[in-house]
Design a protein around this motif. Structure first.
Motif, short mmCIF file in Angstrom:
data_model
loop_
_atom_site.label_atom_id
_atom_site.label_comp_id
_atom_site.label_asym_id
_atom_site.label_seq_id
_atom_site.Cartn_x
_atom_site.Cartn_y
_atom_site.Cartn_z
N GLY A 100 -50.63 -10.80 -45.24
CA GLY A 100 -50.59 -12.07 -44.51
C GLY A 100 -51.72 -12.99 -44.91
N ASN A 101 -51.58 -14.25 -44.53
CA ASN A 101 -52.64 -15.21 -44.82
C ASN A 101 -52.92 -16.10 -43.61
N SER A 102 -53.63 -17.17 -43.84
CA SER A 102 -54.12 -18.04 -42.78
C SER A 102 -53.04 -18.57 -41.84
N SER A 103 -51.83 -18.68 -42.33
CA SER A 103 -50.75 -19.23 -41.51
C SER A 103 -50.52 -18.41 -40.24
N LEU A 104 -50.84 -17.13 -40.29
CA LEU A 104 -50.66 -16.28 -39.11
C LEU A 104 -51.51 -16.76 -37.94
N SER A 105 -52.66 -17.36 -38.23
CA SER A 105 -53.55 -17.84 -37.18
C SER A 105 -53.16 -19.22 -36.69
N ILE A 106 -52.25 -19.86 -37.40
CA ILE A 106 -51.83 -21.22 -37.04
C ILE A 106 -50.51 -21.24 -36.29
N SER A 107 -49.59 -20.38 -36.67
CA SER A 107 -48.23 -20.41 -36.12
C SER A 107 -48.16 -20.43 -34.59
N PRO A 108 -48.93 -19.59 -33.87
CA PRO A 108 -48.82 -19.61 -32.41
C PRO A 108 -49.14 -20.96 -31.78
N ALA A 109 -49.96 -21.77 -32.47
CA ALA A 109 -50.37 -23.06 -31.92
C ALA A 109 -49.35 -24.18 -32.16
N MET A 127 -59.34 -7.62 -44.50
CA MET A 127 -59.19 -8.84 -45.29
C MET A 127 -59.27 -8.50 -46.78
N ALA A 128 -58.50 -9.23 -47.56
CA ALA A 128 -58.54 -9.03 -49.01
C ALA A 128 -59.54 -9.97 -49.66
N VAL A 256 -60.60 -22.74 -45.15
CA VAL A 256 -60.66 -21.61 -46.07
C VAL A 256 -59.37 -20.80 -45.96
N GLN A 257 -58.75 -20.58 -47.08
CA GLN A 257 -57.57 -19.72 -47.11
C GLN A 257 -58.04 -18.28 -47.16
N TRP A 258 -57.52 -17.48 -46.28
CA TRP A 258 -57.84 -16.06 -46.32
C TRP A 258 -56.54 -15.27 -46.36
N ASN A 259 -56.64 -14.06 -46.80
CA ASN A 259 -55.46 -13.19 -46.80
C ASN A 259 -55.91 -11.76 -46.59
N ALA A 309 -61.57 -9.88 -35.23
CA ALA A 309 -62.41 -10.89 -34.59
C ALA A 309 -62.33 -12.22 -35.34
N PHE A 310 -62.34 -12.15 -36.67
CA PHE A 310 -62.23 -13.35 -37.50
C PHE A 310 -60.89 -14.03 -37.25
N PHE A 311 -59.84 -13.23 -37.19
CA PHE A 311 -58.49 -13.75 -36.98
C PHE A 311 -58.40 -14.53 -35.67
N LYS A 312 -58.98 -14.00 -34.61
CA LYS A 312 -58.94 -14.66 -33.31
C LYS A 312 -59.73 -15.96 -33.32
N ALA A 313 -60.85 -15.99 -34.02
CA ALA A 313 -61.66 -17.21 -34.12
C ALA A 313 -60.92 -18.31 -34.88
N GLU A 314 -60.24 -17.93 -35.94
CA GLU A 314 -59.46 -18.89 -36.71
C GLU A 314 -58.31 -19.47 -35.87
N ALA A 315 -57.68 -18.61 -35.09
CA ALA A 315 -56.58 -19.06 -34.24
C ALA A 315 -57.05 -20.12 -33.25
N ALA A 316 -58.23 -19.94 -32.66
CA ALA A 316 -58.78 -20.90 -31.72
C ALA A 316 -59.10 -22.23 -32.41
N LYS A 317 -59.65 -22.15 -33.60
CA LYS A 317 -60.03 -23.34 -34.36
C LYS A 317 -58.82 -24.20 -34.69
N TRP A 318 -57.77 -23.58 -35.20
CA TRP A 318 -56.62 -24.36 -35.63
C TRP A 318 -55.74 -24.78 -34.45
N ALA A 319 -55.86 -24.08 -33.34
CA ALA A 319 -55.15 -24.52 -32.13
C ALA A 319 -55.72 -25.87 -31.68
#
Length: 330
Positions: A100-109, A127-128, A256-259, A309-319
Protein backbone atom coordinates in the motif's frame (compact mmCIF):
# COMPACT_ATOMS: atom_id res chain seq x y z
CA UNK A 1 -15.73 -38.48 45.37
CA UNK A 2 -15.76 -42.15 44.32
CA UNK A 3 -13.03 -43.84 42.31
CA UNK A 4 -14.96 -43.78 39.04
CA UNK A 5 -15.61 -40.03 39.32
CA UNK A 6 -12.00 -39.34 40.29
CA UNK A 7 -10.80 -41.32 37.30
CA UNK A 8 -13.18 -39.40 35.02
CA UNK A 9 -11.98 -36.03 36.33
CA UNK A 10 -8.32 -37.02 35.87
CA UNK A 11 -9.02 -38.17 32.34
CA UNK A 12 -10.83 -34.91 31.57
CA UNK A 13 -7.97 -32.83 32.96
CA UNK A 14 -5.53 -34.92 30.98
CA UNK A 15 -7.47 -34.29 27.79
CA UNK A 16 -7.65 -30.55 28.48
CA UNK A 17 -3.92 -30.35 29.16
CA UNK A 18 -3.15 -32.37 26.04
CA UNK A 19 -5.42 -30.27 23.81
CA UNK A 20 -4.03 -27.08 25.31
CA UNK A 21 -0.52 -28.26 24.57
CA UNK A 22 -1.43 -29.07 21.00
CA UNK A 23 -3.11 -25.71 20.44
CA UNK A 24 -0.20 -23.77 21.90
CA UNK A 25 2.13 -25.54 19.50
CA UNK A 26 0.01 -24.82 16.43
CA UNK A 27 0.93 -21.14 16.01
CA UNK A 28 4.73 -21.61 16.21
CA UNK A 29 4.57 -24.65 13.96
CA UNK A 30 2.44 -22.78 11.43
CA UNK A 31 4.82 -19.84 11.47
CA UNK A 32 7.77 -22.16 10.89
CA UNK A 33 6.01 -23.76 7.92
CA UNK A 34 4.90 -20.42 6.48
CA UNK A 35 5.16 -19.75 3.62
CA UNK A 36 4.52 -23.08 1.94
CA UNK A 37 3.54 -21.57 -1.41
CA UNK A 38 3.81 -18.37 -3.44
CA UNK A 39 2.70 -15.06 -1.91
CA UNK A 40 0.56 -12.63 -3.86
CA UNK A 41 1.56 -9.00 -3.33
CA UNK A 42 -1.19 -6.71 -4.60
CA UNK A 43 -0.17 -3.26 -5.84
CA UNK A 44 -2.77 -0.46 -6.10
CA UNK A 45 -1.19 1.14 -9.15
CA UNK A 46 -0.20 0.22 -12.72
CA UNK A 47 3.27 -0.89 -13.72
CA UNK A 48 5.82 1.85 -14.31
CA UNK A 49 5.05 4.28 -11.48
CA UNK A 50 7.38 5.18 -8.62
CA UNK A 51 5.88 2.80 -6.05
CA UNK A 52 5.76 0.00 -8.62
CA UNK A 53 9.48 0.36 -9.23
CA UNK A 54 10.26 0.17 -5.51
CA UNK A 55 7.86 -2.75 -4.98
CA UNK A 56 9.53 -4.85 -7.65
CA UNK A 57 13.00 -4.08 -6.31
CA UNK A 58 11.98 -5.36 -2.88
CA UNK A 59 9.84 -8.28 -4.13
CA UNK A 60 12.80 -10.06 -5.68
CA UNK A 61 14.83 -10.03 -2.46
CA UNK A 62 11.73 -10.69 -0.33
CA UNK A 63 11.08 -13.86 -2.30
CA UNK A 64 14.64 -15.02 -1.62
CA UNK A 65 14.21 -14.30 2.09
CA UNK A 66 10.91 -16.18 2.30
CA UNK A 67 12.02 -19.05 0.10
CA UNK A 68 8.90 -18.71 -2.03
CA UNK A 69 7.92 -16.73 -5.11
CA UNK A 70 6.36 -13.31 -4.55
CA UNK A 71 3.89 -12.60 -7.36
CA UNK A 72 3.34 -8.90 -8.02
CA UNK A 73 -0.28 -8.21 -8.98
CA UNK A 74 -1.06 -4.68 -10.23
CA UNK A 75 -4.68 -3.74 -9.49
CA UNK A 76 -4.99 -0.05 -10.28
CA UNK A 77 -8.05 2.12 -9.90
CA UNK A 78 -10.21 4.02 -7.40
CA UNK A 79 -7.17 5.63 -5.75
CA UNK A 80 -5.89 2.28 -4.57
CA UNK A 81 -9.18 1.19 -3.02
CA UNK A 82 -9.65 -1.73 -5.43
CA UNK A 83 -6.39 -3.33 -4.37
CA UNK A 84 -6.90 -2.51 -0.69
CA UNK A 85 -10.37 -4.05 -0.75
CA UNK A 86 -9.00 -7.26 -2.30
CA UNK A 87 -6.47 -7.68 0.50
CA UNK A 88 -8.82 -6.53 3.27
CA UNK A 89 -11.25 -9.29 2.31
CA UNK A 90 -8.61 -11.95 1.61
CA UNK A 91 -8.06 -14.91 3.97
CA UNK A 92 -5.83 -13.99 6.89
CA UNK A 93 -3.22 -16.59 6.07
CA UNK A 94 -0.38 -14.33 4.92
CA UNK A 95 -0.56 -15.41 1.29
CA UNK A 96 -2.23 -12.20 0.09
CA UNK A 97 -0.60 -8.94 1.14
CA UNK A 98 -0.80 -5.32 0.07
CA UNK A 99 2.00 -3.04 -1.01
CA UNK A 100 0.00 0.00 0.00
CA UNK A 101 0.92 3.64 -0.28
CA UNK A 102 -0.11 7.09 0.91
CA UNK A 103 -3.57 6.87 -0.61
CA UNK A 104 -4.61 4.55 2.22
CA UNK A 105 -4.29 7.46 4.65
CA UNK A 106 -6.34 9.75 2.41
CA UNK A 107 -9.28 7.60 1.31
CA UNK A 108 -11.24 7.67 4.61
CA UNK A 109 -11.29 11.49 4.49
CA UNK A 110 -12.57 11.90 0.95
CA UNK A 111 -14.68 8.84 0.10
CA UNK A 112 -18.23 8.90 1.40
CA UNK A 113 -18.49 5.13 1.18
CA UNK A 114 -15.65 2.65 1.43
CA UNK A 115 -16.14 -1.10 1.22
CA UNK A 116 -13.38 -1.57 3.79
CA UNK A 117 -11.86 0.22 6.78
CA UNK A 118 -8.06 0.62 6.47
CA UNK A 119 -7.55 0.68 10.23
CA UNK A 120 -9.96 -2.14 11.07
CA UNK A 121 -9.36 -4.48 8.13
CA UNK A 122 -5.63 -4.04 7.48
CA UNK A 123 -2.61 -4.27 9.74
CA UNK A 124 0.58 -2.32 9.09
CA UNK A 125 3.62 -4.60 8.84
CA UNK A 126 6.47 -2.26 7.87
CA UNK A 127 7.20 0.74 5.69
CA UNK A 128 9.27 0.10 2.60
CA UNK A 129 10.40 3.56 1.58
CA UNK A 130 9.42 7.18 1.33
CA UNK A 131 10.24 9.88 -1.14
CA UNK A 132 9.12 13.44 -1.78
CA UNK A 133 6.96 14.78 -4.53
CA UNK A 134 8.35 17.33 -6.94
CA UNK A 135 6.21 20.07 -8.44
CA UNK A 136 7.02 19.94 -12.14
CA UNK A 137 5.83 21.76 -15.24
CA UNK A 138 5.86 21.11 -18.94
CA UNK A 139 8.77 23.06 -20.51
CA UNK A 140 6.34 24.96 -22.74
CA UNK A 141 4.65 26.56 -19.73
CA UNK A 142 6.17 30.04 -19.24
CA UNK A 143 7.09 29.64 -15.57
CA UNK A 144 10.42 28.87 -13.95
CA UNK A 145 9.50 29.03 -10.28
CA UNK A 146 6.66 28.28 -7.88
CA UNK A 147 5.99 32.01 -7.47
CA UNK A 148 5.65 32.44 -11.23
CA UNK A 149 3.29 29.46 -11.39
CA UNK A 150 1.12 30.87 -8.61
CA UNK A 151 1.04 34.29 -10.30
CA UNK A 152 0.03 32.74 -13.64
CA UNK A 153 -2.66 30.58 -12.02
CA UNK A 154 -4.10 33.57 -10.18
CA UNK A 155 -4.16 35.68 -13.34
CA UNK A 156 -5.95 32.94 -15.27
CA UNK A 157 -8.15 30.93 -12.86
CA UNK A 158 -8.91 27.36 -14.02
CA UNK A 159 -6.95 27.85 -17.25
CA UNK A 160 -4.17 25.47 -16.18
CA UNK A 161 -4.61 21.71 -15.88
CA UNK A 162 -2.78 19.44 -13.50
CA UNK A 163 -2.61 15.67 -13.83
CA UNK A 164 -2.65 13.26 -10.90
CA UNK A 165 -2.49 9.52 -10.32
CA UNK A 166 -6.20 9.63 -9.49
CA UNK A 167 -8.72 11.35 -7.25
CA UNK A 168 -7.64 10.98 -3.65
CA UNK A 169 -4.05 10.02 -4.37
CA UNK A 170 -1.15 11.89 -2.83
CA UNK A 171 -0.36 13.60 -6.13
CA UNK A 172 -3.91 14.97 -6.08
CA UNK A 173 -3.84 16.06 -2.45
CA UNK A 174 -0.38 17.63 -2.79
CA UNK A 175 -1.78 20.00 -5.40
CA UNK A 176 -4.90 20.61 -3.31
CA UNK A 177 -2.61 21.61 -0.45
CA UNK A 178 -0.84 24.04 -2.77
CA UNK A 179 -4.17 25.48 -3.90
CA UNK A 180 -5.34 25.93 -0.29
CA UNK A 181 -2.10 27.62 0.74
CA UNK A 182 -1.90 29.95 -2.29
CA UNK A 183 -5.54 30.57 -3.12
CA UNK A 184 -5.16 29.37 -6.72
CA UNK A 185 -7.60 27.53 -8.95
CA UNK A 186 -6.16 24.84 -11.23
CA UNK A 187 -8.22 22.18 -13.00
CA UNK A 188 -7.75 18.57 -11.93
CA UNK A 189 -7.21 15.83 -14.52
CA UNK A 190 -7.23 12.46 -12.69
CA UNK A 191 -5.61 9.40 -14.30
CA UNK A 192 -5.37 5.75 -13.27
CA UNK A 193 -1.91 5.79 -11.83
CA UNK A 194 1.31 7.79 -11.74
CA UNK A 195 2.57 6.44 -15.07
CA UNK A 196 -0.31 7.77 -17.23
CA UNK A 197 -0.37 11.01 -15.23
CA UNK A 198 3.31 11.52 -16.03
CA UNK A 199 2.75 10.73 -19.70
CA UNK A 200 -0.02 13.33 -19.77
CA UNK A 201 2.39 15.97 -18.52
CA UNK A 202 5.18 14.92 -20.87
CA UNK A 203 2.85 15.11 -23.88
CA UNK A 204 1.32 18.42 -22.84
CA UNK A 205 -2.15 17.15 -21.96
CA UNK A 206 -1.56 18.79 -18.58
CA UNK A 207 0.74 21.67 -17.71
CA UNK A 208 1.76 20.90 -14.13
CA UNK A 209 1.76 18.03 -11.65
CA UNK A 210 3.22 16.70 -8.45
CA UNK A 211 5.25 13.63 -9.39
CA UNK A 212 7.29 11.38 -7.12
CA UNK A 213 11.02 11.96 -7.24
CA UNK A 214 11.97 8.49 -8.58
CA UNK A 215 9.96 9.34 -11.71
CA UNK A 216 10.37 13.12 -11.87
CA UNK A 217 14.12 13.22 -11.27
CA UNK A 218 15.29 11.70 -14.57
CA UNK A 219 12.87 13.86 -16.57
CA UNK A 220 14.03 17.00 -14.78
CA UNK A 221 17.69 16.17 -15.38
CA UNK A 222 17.11 15.55 -19.10
CA UNK A 223 15.05 18.72 -19.53
CA UNK A 224 11.81 16.96 -20.46
CA UNK A 225 10.16 18.49 -17.39
CA UNK A 226 10.94 21.64 -15.44
CA UNK A 227 11.37 21.23 -11.69
CA UNK A 228 9.83 24.00 -9.59
CA UNK A 229 9.89 22.72 -6.02
CA UNK A 230 10.44 19.66 -3.82
CA UNK A 231 7.74 18.98 -1.21
CA UNK A 232 10.13 17.90 1.53
CA UNK A 233 12.03 19.42 4.45
CA UNK A 234 15.31 19.21 2.57
CA UNK A 235 16.39 19.32 -1.06
CA UNK A 236 16.73 16.07 -2.96
CA UNK A 237 20.16 14.72 -3.85
CA UNK A 238 18.67 13.67 -7.19
CA UNK A 239 17.92 17.30 -8.18
CA UNK A 240 19.92 19.44 -5.70
CA UNK A 241 19.32 22.66 -7.62
CA UNK A 242 15.55 22.51 -7.12
CA UNK A 243 14.42 24.38 -3.96
CA UNK A 244 12.05 22.95 -1.38
CA UNK A 245 8.48 24.21 -1.52
CA UNK A 246 9.18 26.25 1.62
CA UNK A 247 12.25 27.81 0.05
CA UNK A 248 10.10 28.51 -3.01
CA UNK A 249 7.63 30.51 -0.92
CA UNK A 250 5.03 27.98 0.30
CA UNK A 251 5.63 27.36 4.03
CA UNK A 252 4.53 24.03 5.45
CA UNK A 253 4.00 22.34 2.10
CA UNK A 254 5.16 18.77 2.71
CA UNK A 255 3.96 15.86 0.60
CA UNK A 256 5.86 12.63 0.93
CA UNK A 257 4.87 9.47 -0.85
CA UNK A 258 5.34 6.44 1.32
CA UNK A 259 4.68 2.79 0.73
CA UNK A 260 4.82 -0.36 2.76
CA UNK A 261 3.52 -3.80 3.52
CA UNK A 262 0.03 -4.49 4.90
CA UNK A 263 -1.76 -7.75 5.64
CA UNK A 264 -5.38 -8.60 6.46
CA UNK A 265 -5.97 -7.75 10.13
CA UNK A 266 -7.08 -11.32 10.85
CA UNK A 267 -3.62 -12.67 9.95
CA UNK A 268 -2.16 -14.63 12.92
CA UNK A 269 0.49 -12.69 14.90
CA UNK A 270 3.10 -15.40 14.23
CA UNK A 271 2.60 -15.02 10.47
CA UNK A 272 2.65 -11.21 10.74
CA UNK A 273 5.96 -11.49 12.56
CA UNK A 274 7.39 -13.73 9.85
CA UNK A 275 6.27 -11.31 7.15
CA UNK A 276 7.81 -8.42 9.11
CA UNK A 277 11.17 -10.04 9.87
CA UNK A 278 11.83 -11.16 6.31
CA UNK A 279 10.57 -7.84 4.93
CA UNK A 280 13.00 -5.84 7.05
CA UNK A 281 15.82 -8.16 6.06
CA UNK A 282 15.00 -7.53 2.41
CA UNK A 283 14.54 -3.76 2.66
CA UNK A 284 17.69 -3.22 4.71
CA UNK A 285 19.88 -5.52 2.63
CA UNK A 286 22.73 -3.55 0.99
CA UNK A 287 21.69 -4.38 -2.57
CA UNK A 288 18.04 -3.37 -2.09
CA UNK A 289 18.83 -0.23 -0.07
CA UNK A 290 21.29 0.91 -2.72
CA UNK A 291 18.73 0.47 -5.51
CA UNK A 292 16.01 2.27 -3.54
CA UNK A 293 18.32 5.21 -2.87
CA UNK A 294 19.23 5.30 -6.56
CA UNK A 295 15.52 5.79 -7.28
CA UNK A 296 15.49 8.93 -5.14
CA UNK A 297 13.78 7.22 -2.21
CA UNK A 298 14.72 6.60 1.41
CA UNK A 299 14.62 2.96 2.61
CA UNK A 300 12.70 2.37 5.83
CA UNK A 301 11.96 -1.05 7.34
CA UNK A 302 10.44 0.38 10.53
CA UNK A 303 8.53 -1.63 13.12
CA UNK A 304 4.79 -2.37 12.94
CA UNK A 305 4.19 0.01 15.88
CA UNK A 306 6.14 2.82 14.21
CA UNK A 307 4.44 2.28 10.88
CA UNK A 308 0.99 2.23 12.48
CA UNK A 309 1.62 5.49 14.37
CA UNK A 310 2.93 7.19 11.22
CA UNK A 311 -0.10 5.99 9.27
CA UNK A 312 -2.51 7.52 11.79
CA UNK A 313 -0.65 10.86 11.78
CA UNK A 314 -0.78 11.03 7.99
CA UNK A 315 -4.50 10.29 8.02
CA UNK A 316 -5.13 13.24 10.36
CA UNK A 317 -2.99 15.57 8.23
CA UNK A 318 -4.72 14.81 4.95
CA UNK A 319 -8.17 14.83 6.53
CA UNK A 320 -7.50 18.49 7.36
CA UNK A 321 -6.43 19.26 3.77
CA UNK A 322 -9.51 17.50 2.41
CA UNK A 323 -11.74 19.53 4.72
CA UNK A 324 -10.14 22.86 3.77
CA UNK A 325 -10.18 22.12 0.04
CA UNK A 326 -13.63 20.54 0.07
CA UNK A 327 -12.27 17.42 -1.62
CA UNK A 328 -14.80 14.59 -1.75
CA UNK A 329 -15.20 11.57 -4.01
CA UNK A 330 -18.59 9.90 -4.47
Amino acid sequence: MNRSMTHAVRCTIGVIVTVGGVLSAVAPAFAQEFPARAIRMVLPFPAGGGSDVVARIIAQKYAAQLGQQVVVDNRAGASGNIAADIVAKAPGDGYTVLFGNSSLSISPAIYKKLSYDPVRDLTAISMASSYPFALVAHPALPVKSVKELVALAKSKPNSLDYSSAGAGTMSHMAMEMLRVKTGTRITHLPYKGAAPATVALLTGESQVAFIVMPVAGPHINTGRLRGLGVAAKARSAVVPNIPTMEEAGVPGHLAVQWNGLFAPSKTPPAVQDKLYREWVAAVKSPEVSKRIVAQGAEPSGNTPAEFSAFFKAEAAKWADVAKQSGTKVD
